[in-house]
Design a protein around this motif. Structure first.
Motif, PDB file in Angstrom:
ATOM      1  N   PHE A 238     -26.212 -19.185 -22.009  1.00 21.91           N
ATOM      2  CA  PHE A 238     -26.346 -20.483 -21.353  1.00 21.91           C
ATOM      3  C   PHE A 238     -25.157 -20.720 -20.425  1.00 21.91           C
ATOM      4  O   PHE A 238     -25.321 -21.161 -19.275  1.00 21.91           O
ATOM      5  N   SER A 239     -23.955 -20.426 -20.914  1.00 27.36           N
ATOM      6  CA  SER A 239     -22.746 -20.626 -20.108  1.00 27.36           C
ATOM      7  C   SER A 239     -22.753 -19.729 -18.879  1.00 27.36           C
ATOM      8  O   SER A 239     -22.389 -20.157 -17.777  1.00 27.36           O
ATOM      9  N   THR A 240     -23.195 -18.479 -19.036  1.00 31.78           N
ATOM     10  CA  THR A 240     -23.233 -17.544 -17.913  1.00 31.78           C
ATOM     11  C   THR A 240     -24.223 -18.001 -16.846  1.00 31.78           C
ATOM     12  O   THR A 240     -23.924 -17.974 -15.648  1.00 31.78           O
ATOM     13  N   LEU A 241     -25.406 -18.449 -17.272  1.00 31.08           N
ATOM     14  CA  LEU A 241     -26.399 -18.937 -16.316  1.00 31.08           C
ATOM     15  C   LEU A 241     -25.896 -20.177 -15.590  1.00 31.08           C
ATOM     16  O   LEU A 241     -26.177 -20.373 -14.403  1.00 31.08           O
ATOM     17  N   GLN A 242     -25.142 -21.014 -16.289  1.00 34.51           N
ATOM     18  CA  GLN A 242     -24.567 -22.190 -15.639  1.00 34.51           C
ATOM     19  C   GLN A 242     -23.507 -21.786 -14.618  1.00 34.51           C
ATOM     20  O   GLN A 242     -23.447 -22.336 -13.513  1.00 34.51           O
TER      21      GLN A 242
END
Length: 271
Positions: A238-242
């Motif tokens: 999730f953090s990477t996609l953000q």
């Protein structure tokens, strides 16, 4: 903007407990009937929901049995609708809220098998053997309509809509199981998460909610169990996609900024 190639996280990461997140309300798009909280049997066009096909425009209601509507059952978050191994005597049509179904494996581990929303029919796993093969738990305060099996059998004989509803849902269960096998067996981690978000986006859209701005009712631990990943891996993705501008995440609040990049990620990161 071209999405850089993302490398799937290394397997084997896990945390010891779930990541509890505060519940937030979904943003529903304006439309007829907005704000009407009266408990009514779910429309057949929602029961016929197909993620790959727009919902019908009709507003037919569930058929009534012996002149009486099916009884609504209200459940608070965390309450169980039925339990794995319990005798099967009702189907449960989701009128409001959301649920997860969990299968307890022989070694005691729990596997989330699906998430259910308005219009979904729960309990079909009990039709064959007479007992439930999973446990259904409310993810938030929810309402279901309980359909007695005896009444269902009586109603199904003369009722073409009921035949359509049951055949549709049984077919969807088969398709969903096949999709889950594909998801767990041949997709990389990022492709799994992208597929999950795109499917959730479709399900929100067909129910009248924004497909790009919604709230997750399930924990990251639940998502990880469903996708065959650890909670830590899900949080990291999730953090990477953000960071790459594909989505924006604030706890359970998700905004899909680039559905095209999510589709690209789903298609090119399959194993």
């Amino acid at each position: 903007m071209m999405l850089p190639r993302l490398v799937d996280p290394a397997p084997g990461d896990s945390l010891s407990r779930a990541d509890p997140l505060p519940s937030l309300r979904s943003r529903r798009r304006d439309g007829p009937g907005a704000g009407n909280d009266a408990a009514q049997p779910p429309p057949l066009h929602l029961l016929r929901y197909d993620a790959h096909r727009p919902a019908d425009a009709g507003d037919a209601r569930l058929p009534e049995v012996d002149g009486q509507g099916f009884a609504p059952r209200r459940l608070h978050a965390g309450r169980r609708v039925f339990v794995q191994g319990q005798a099967f005597d009702h189907l449960h049509s989701v009128h409001a809220g959301s649920f997860k179904t969990v299968i307890v494996l022989p070694d005691g581990r729990e596997q989330v098998s699906q998430f259910c929303f308005t219009g979904d029919l729960m309990g079909l796993d009990g039709l064959g053997g007479g007992i439930h093969a999973s446990t259904a738990t409310a993810l938030e305060d929810s309402v279901v309509f309980e359909v007695p099996v005896t009444s269902l059998c009586d109603a199904a004989v003369p009722s073409k809509p009921w035949h359509e509803v049951l055949y549709c849902h049984m077919s969807r269960e088969i398709v969903r199981e096949h999709a889950q096998m594909l998801l767990l067996g041949s997709m990389g981690a990022f492709a799994r998460l992208a597929t999950f978000l795109l499917e959730l986006s479709d399900r929100m859209a067909v129910r009248g909610f924004s497909p790009l701005d919604f709230h997750l009712r399930m924990t990251r631990c639940d998502i990880g169990s469903y996708l065959g990943l650890s909670m830590e891996t899900v949080s990291r993705m999730f953090s990477t996609l953000q960071q790459h501008g594909v989505i924006h995440v604030d706890r359970r609040h998700v905004v899909i900024r680039s559905p095209g990049q999510l589709r690209e990620l789903r298609d090119r990161n399959s194993a």
